[in-house]
Design a protein around this motif. Structure first.
Motif, mmCIF file in Angstrom:
data_model
loop_
_atom_site.group_PDB
_atom_site.id
_atom_site.type_symbol
_atom_site.label_atom_id
_atom_site.label_comp_id
_atom_site.label_asym_id
_atom_site.label_seq_id
_atom_site.Cartn_x
_atom_site.Cartn_y
_atom_site.Cartn_z
ATOM 1 N N GLY A 167 3.956 8.411 -9.757
ATOM 2 C CA GLY A 167 5.007 8.448 -10.772
ATOM 3 C C GLY A 167 6.406 8.640 -10.230
ATOM 4 O O GLY A 167 7.316 9.018 -10.974
ATOM 5 N N LYS A 168 6.627 8.356 -8.930
ATOM 6 C CA LYS A 168 7.944 8.578 -8.334
ATOM 7 C C LYS A 168 8.766 7.281 -8.338
ATOM 8 O O LYS A 168 8.284 6.242 -7.862
ATOM 9 N N PRO A 169 9.989 7.299 -8.843
ATOM 10 C CA PRO A 169 10.865 6.124 -8.724
ATOM 11 C C PRO A 169 11.006 5.730 -7.260
ATOM 12 O O PRO A 169 11.096 6.603 -6.378
ATOM 13 N N GLU A 214 0.823 -1.209 0.000
ATOM 14 C CA GLU A 214 0.000 0.000 0.000
ATOM 15 C C GLU A 214 0.856 1.258 0.000
ATOM 16 O O GLU A 214 0.482 2.272 -0.603
ATOM 17 N N GLN A 215 2.001 1.223 0.663
ATOM 18 C CA GLN A 215 2.899 2.372 0.614
ATOM 19 C C GLN A 215 3.408 2.582 -0.811
ATOM 20 O O GLN A 215 3.413 3.707 -1.327
ATOM 21 N N ALA A 216 3.818 1.485 -1.440
ATOM 22 C CA ALA A 216 4.336 1.572 -2.804
ATOM 23 C C ALA A 216 3.256 1.989 -3.790
ATOM 24 O O ALA A 216 3.535 2.707 -4.759
ATOM 25 N N ARG A 217 2.037 1.559 -3.543
ATOM 26 C CA ARG A 217 0.949 1.897 -4.460
ATOM 27 C C ARG A 217 0.831 3.421 -4.617
ATOM 28 O O ARG A 217 0.739 3.941 -5.730
ATOM 29 N N LYS A 218 0.834 4.131 -3.511
ATOM 30 C CA LYS A 218 0.687 5.591 -3.572
ATOM 31 C C LYS A 218 1.879 6.241 -4.269
ATOM 32 O O LYS A 218 1.728 7.172 -5.055
ATOM 33 N N VAL A 219 3.066 5.735 -3.979
ATOM 34 C CA VAL A 219 4.270 6.308 -4.585
ATOM 35 C C VAL A 219 4.284 6.063 -6.085
ATOM 36 O O VAL A 219 4.555 6.969 -6.888
#
Length: 549
Positions: free
Chosen positions: A136-138, A127-132
């Protein structure tokens, strides 16, 4: 089952190709230092990475240069002591390094160009990665990439869909000697390896996902991908996980929980044997992270990362199955097939880690009619365990057999399956053949004395047009049950049609509004039938009845 595994393996290859393309797309080099943000301040990595990056921010030629940590979200997990208790300390250290603290991921994303997810809790990473990724952030994700192979696949899929570069690994991959072992001319080619590292557990994660990942990443750095099967020996103080690679080489991970604990690897080469010990620090890893942020290219292939996670999940299953060998590729297949019930199976495994299920219970398995059955309400506090997952067919039962049936050594299995098979176009004969295969696997791989109670395909209002085919499958199985004393055909069909005229579907009050799933009245019929046939009282399984799984 074989067809599913082959098609899933092909899907995995397609996925990995897609992911490789997504991380090698055109990426504009930054013209000024990149602003980096951190999610999670509950690890020493947060302060160590910040010091290395910020010390050389303006020196773009420095291996760690060109990236400055400017903001962080101080998240922790209350059910993980090492996360909860260390958050304050590392948060204050980051503040002393002029890193701004924010209150949400959204606030963080407004302030940064790239993100490092450093939370020690792998359960949160998806879920943290989903938002990032959707912003569009590497993103770099610290170990473990996720708390399950399934979550890791979803993260990679999100990155591919949004064309966002992603990188993850353990810093032990860059230990001097280990990093270059595969190309070391003095070794003359790697023929085997024993890698080791501390491997304490945390109840919130599968065993090796917590710290064992470090030594396992070292193992794969030396051996490369290609592991086919895994066997795990487990004691209180030690884990020994042995993998056989497709070319016949053998690689072993030794997880340490007593005695001298350190990191290292013994590498067996065609010309020499070398021992590499210790941890080389974070400098090389952080340099790789900085290079990744500046180029958008991950130094580690997605396929290798997924195989490492599959290796750890295979080791988890081997432990649950008393050291039996577990194939790696079917786990990759299951994770990449996007099957909803794969996540359900992983939930079962998580539940068993928190509250181990007793062996010798009555095990209810099958599709959604099992999932929705409140066993405690129907049978009281009994030795009954619900391991149903909705939408499943017989091939899916085979796919998850080692994880859903074998670990529990059930004395009785109550099985409902075939409904979705017929609805998907499979024939009554195929359902019957699959049922026989299921029975054979239970008696060969679980226990020669396990009883199987088959709940026939129910007549439903929604699928009444398929009833003739369903009834044919039921009759084939009923006839077979007459020939096997350990197979019982639990006739729920007759009472469900008792109030219907010939040729008419069952009464509507036996079903939920969808006309497919049962109402309380429908389940009352099923409960009555099962109570007549199954002793639901809890009792342990006699050791002599088990085949050792």
């Amino acid at each position: 089952m074989n067809r599913i595994c082959r098609s899933a393996r092909s899907y995995c290859l397609v996925l990995v190709g897609m992911l490789a393309a997504s991380t090698s797309t055109t990426f504009a080099a930054p013209t000024q230092p990149l602003r980096a943000g951190m999610i999670g301040c509950d690890t020493s990595h947060a302060t160590a990475f910040t010091r290395l990056l910020n010390a050389s921010t303006n020196d773009v030629d420095h291996p760690c240069g060109g990236v400055q940590v400017v903001a962080a979200l101080p998240e922790s997990s209350d059910d993980i002591a090492s996360s909860r208790d260390r958050l304050g300390k590392f948060t204050e250290e980051l503040r002393s390094l002029d890193v701004e603290m924010v209150d949400s991921i959204d606030q963080l994303l407004e302030r940064v160009d790239v993100v490092m997810i450093l939370s020690v809790d792998g359960r949160k990473h998806l879920e943290q990665a989903r938002k990032v990724i959707e912003a569009g952030k590497p993103v770099y994700i610290d170990k473990p990439m996720a708390a399950s192979l399934s979550d890791a696949v979803q993260i990679f899929e999100l990155a591919s869909k949004n064309n966002v570069p992603i990188f993850t690994c353990s810093g032990l991959r860059y230990t001097p000697g280990i990093r270059d072992a595969s190309s070391n001319a003095e070794l003359g080619g790697v023929v085997g390896c024993v890698a080791y590292s501390p491997s304490p557990y945390d109840a919130t994660h599968p065993d090796l996902f917590w710290d064992g990942i470090h030594g396992i990443e070292s193992l794969f750095t030396v051996m490369g991908p290609g592991c086919e099967r895994v066997v795990r020996t487990h004691t209180e103080d030690t884990d020994v996980v042995t993998g056989v690679w497709r070319d016949g080489r053998v690689g072993t991970f030794r997880g340490l929980r007593s005695g001298k604990r350190d990191f290292g690897a013994l590498v067996f080469g065609a010309k020499a044997i070398e021992h590499y010990a210790g941890f080389g620090g974070y400098q090389t890893l952080v340099a790789e992270i900085a290079q990744f942020f500046k180029t958008g290219k991950s130094p580690i292939a997605a396929s290798e990362t997924l195989e490492i996670l599959a290796f750890m999940e295979a080791a988890e299953q081997s432990k649950l199955n008393k050291g039996a060998p577990v194939a790696v590729q079917p786990l990759l297949a299951a994770a990449t097939l996007k099957m909803p019930y794969e996540r359900d199976v992983r939930k079962f495994e998580a539940q068993d880690r928190q509250h181990p299920a007793e062996k010798g219970q009555v095990l209810f398995v099958g599709s959604s009619s099992i999932v929705l059955w409140d066993l405690e309400k129907s049978f009281g506090h009994t030795g009954a365990l619900n391991r149903g997952y909705g939408g499943s067919q017989f091939p899916h039962q085979f796919l998850h057999f080692d994880r859903v049936v074998k670990p529990y050594t059930p004395r009785t299995i109550v099985l409902y399956c075939g409904d979705n098979d017929i609805n998907s176009g499979r024939t009554p004969q195929q359902v019957f053949e699959d049922f026989k295969t299921y029975v054979q696997r239970v008696h060969r791989e679980v226990s020669a004395t396990t009883r199987i109670v088959y709940l026939p395909i129910k007549p439903s209002r929604k699928r009444w047009s398929l009833w003739e085919k369903m009834d044919t499958a039921n009759q084939l199985i009923a006839d077979y049950a007459e020939t096997d004393d350990l197979v019982t055909y639990a006739d729920i069909v007759t009472p469900m049609l008792a109030d219907s005229a010939p040729g008419d579907p069952p009464p509507a009050d036996l079903f939920a509004d969808d006309g497919l799933h049962l109402s309380a009245k429908g389940y009352a019929i099923w409960t009555s039938v099962v109570n007549e046939l199954v002793d639901m009282k809890p009792r342990p399984t006699s050791p002599e009845h088990s085949l050792g799984n």
